[in-house]
Structure formats: structure tokens, C-alpha cells
Design a protein around this motif. Structure first.
Motif, short mmCIF file in Angstrom:
data_model
loop_
_atom_site.label_atom_id
_atom_site.label_comp_id
_atom_site.label_asym_id
_atom_site.label_seq_id
_atom_site.Cartn_x
_atom_site.Cartn_y
_atom_site.Cartn_z
N THR A 1 0.81 -1.23 0.00
CA THR A 1 0.00 0.00 0.00
C THR A 1 0.84 1.28 0.00
O THR A 1 0.57 2.21 -0.76
N LEU B 1 0.63 4.18 -2.76
CA LEU B 1 0.23 5.55 -2.44
C LEU B 1 1.31 6.54 -2.89
O LEU B 1 1.01 7.58 -3.48
N LEU C 1 -1.43 11.48 3.40
CA LEU C 1 -1.80 10.39 2.49
C LEU C 1 -1.24 9.05 2.99
O LEU C 1 -1.97 8.06 3.13
#
Ligand code: ASP
Ligand code: MG
Length: 267
Positions: free
Chosen positions: A46, A50, A69
Motif C-alpha cells: 500500500t 500511495l 496520504l
């Protein structure tokens, strides 16, 4: 009853199935009568994804936006793990790093933990809940901004929490059985090391062993946190990192019953 901090790495929460598996392990420790605090990394790759998306929309993303984020990755895995625990019938409460009282310096992308205020976690534990904390993030008191701790930072979150809560052990669940003499995925003859001192672990981490982030080892060393690196899948003995290991590791010499000279050879 012990207080245990368990940290699950990204590969251990790669899918919702793995999250359910981790949740079963968490609940088993809780059912055995322990207080359990859980720190999770973001699911699988992840964080890389991102980062990739951020760079697609802005080649030089503002550090503040980037940190907010990236911190979301750990919040996804954290809340899903809390839900998986809830589905097993146990009480769970998830907290972001800032909610959990992780206070850091202001440097985005490589903030240092300067304080841990564990009161809220402590209250939740007192009420019998399993507490989940999103790894790799905190808040800077002066700026009020969410920060991240640098790659591999969830290890540091877990060890800092273990120190602040005076936990009995910080268990690091990962995709290898423990710390090896070399990377077991590349070197088939690599041997599992059952016990390491902080200094030995620090040297391995500094030389590039990725099983524990270097800064987390420094934290464990400074505060004397016992760290137990284990496989998230199997039930092997894993590797214990602490400073009292010499006595454990030294071969136990055969006692009075053995004739002189009959003990095992000490290397
Ligand atoms: N998710 C972050 C990373 O990939 C932090 C961590 O996993 O410890 O580096
Ligand atoms: Mg890691």
C-alpha cells in the motif's frame, strides 16, 4: 497476566484473509488473559502504491500532503483489523497515531517520536478492550500536523508503545521465522538465531537486515524493551532480542552429577 504489544508487518495483513488470521492470534492472546495492544503496518505494498499515485499527480508532492496520504495506509489496515477482532466477539478499539498519543518532531517523512502519552490506551485496556494503533505515524505538537516516521516506522511505533506502557514484550510478527544469519529466502543454509543482544541486532539492522527498522532497535536498546521476532503464519520459537541473553544463550553446564570434564564443550 502480561501486557503484550503485537506488531504485524505489511505482508501479515496483505489481504483480508490474512487480517482475519492475525485477528485470531490477537484474540487468542487476549483470551489467554493478557492485555494486548496491536500495531499494524499498511496492507502489503500500500505505501508504495500511495507514493506512486502521489508522484503521478505531482512529481514533487508537498510533504504535508504526502504524510497525511501515507498515514491513511495504516489507518485502513488498523480499522479492518479492529473489525475482524470485533467479528470474533472481542472488544477492540482502533486509534490513529495522533489519537494514541504518539508525539513527534515536525520533519515530514522522517519524524522522530519525542513523547508517547499512553493514557487513552491505558484507559481502554483497563476496560478490557484490545487496542489497535496505526503504525508509522504521529502528530507534531507545535504544528498540529500528522507526520510519518520513515519507511519501516511501524516497528518504532510498536517498540515506543511497549516502552511507554512498560509492556512485558513487543512481539514483531513478520513473514520470516525470526532473525537469520543471512536472508533465508536467498541463502538456504541460513541459520535461525534464537537470541540476540541489542547490540548484535543493531549491527544486523545497520548492515541492512530488514527484519527490524534500525531506529526501532535503538529505541528497544535505550528503553530495554524485550523484542520477540516471530512468524505471523507458523508457531516457531522466533528470535528474542534483549540484553539479558548471555545467560540464556550460554550452554547450561551439566551440574554436580557430571564427572569433571564431561560437560559440553563451550565454544
Ligand atoms: N507502511 C510503512 C512502510 O511501508 C511503514 C511500515 O510498514 O512499517 O514503510
Ligand atoms: Mg518492516
Amino acid at each position: 497476566m502480561a501486557l503484550i504489544v503485537q506488531k504485524y508487518g505489511g505482508s501479515s495483513v496483505w489481504s483480508t484473509d490474512r487480517i482475519k488470521h492475525a485477528a485470531r492470534r490477537v484474540v487468542a492472546a487476549h483470551t489467554a488473559g493478557h492485555e494486548v495492544v496491536v500495531v499494524v503496518s499498511a496492507m502489503g505494498d500500500t505505501t508504495d502504491r500511495l507514493l506512486g499515485m502521489a508522484r503521478e499527480v505531482d512529481p514533487v508532492p508537498p510533504p504535508r500532503e504526502l504524510d497525511l496520504l501515507l498515514a491513511s495506509g495504516e489507518q485502513v489496515s488498523n480499522t479492518l483489523t479492529a473489525m475482524a477482532i470485533h467479528a470474533l466477539g472481542a472488544r477492540a478499539c482502533s486509534l490513529s497515531g495522533p489519537q494514541a498519543g504518539i508525539v513527534t518532531t515536525s520533519v515530514h517523512g522522517e519524524a522522530h517520536i519525542v513523547d508517547v502519552r499512553p493514557e487513552r490506551i491505558r484507559r481502554l485496556l483497563d476496560h478490557g478492550a484490545i487496542v489497535l494503533v496505526a503504525g508509522f505515524q504521529g502528530v507534531c505538537r507545535e504544528t498540529g500536523e500528522v507526520t510519518t516516521l520513515g519507511r519501516g516506522g511501524s516497528d518504532t511505533t510498536a517498540i515506543a508503545l511497549a516502552a511507554a506502557l512498560k509492556a512485558d514484550v513487543c512481539e514483531i510478527y513478520t513473514d520470516v521465522d525470526g532473525v537469520y544469519t543471512a536472508d533465508p529466502r536467498l541463502v538456504p543454509t541460513a541459520r535461525l538465531l534464537r537470541h540476540l543482544t541489542y547490540e548484535e541486532m543493531w549491527e544486523l539492522a545497520a548492515a541492512g537486515a530488514r527484519v527490524l527498522a534500525l531506529r526501532s532497535v535503538e529505541h528497544a536498546w535505550r528503553y530495554g524493551v524485550t523484542v520477540h521476532v516471530r512468524s505471523a503464519q507458523g508457531d516457531g520459537p522466533g528470535t528474542v532480542v534483549s540484553d539479558r541473553l548471555r545467560e540464556v544463550r550460554e550452554p547450561v553446564l551439566v551440574g554436580a552429577a557430571a564427572p569433571a570434564g564431561a560437560g559440553p564443550e563451550v565454544p
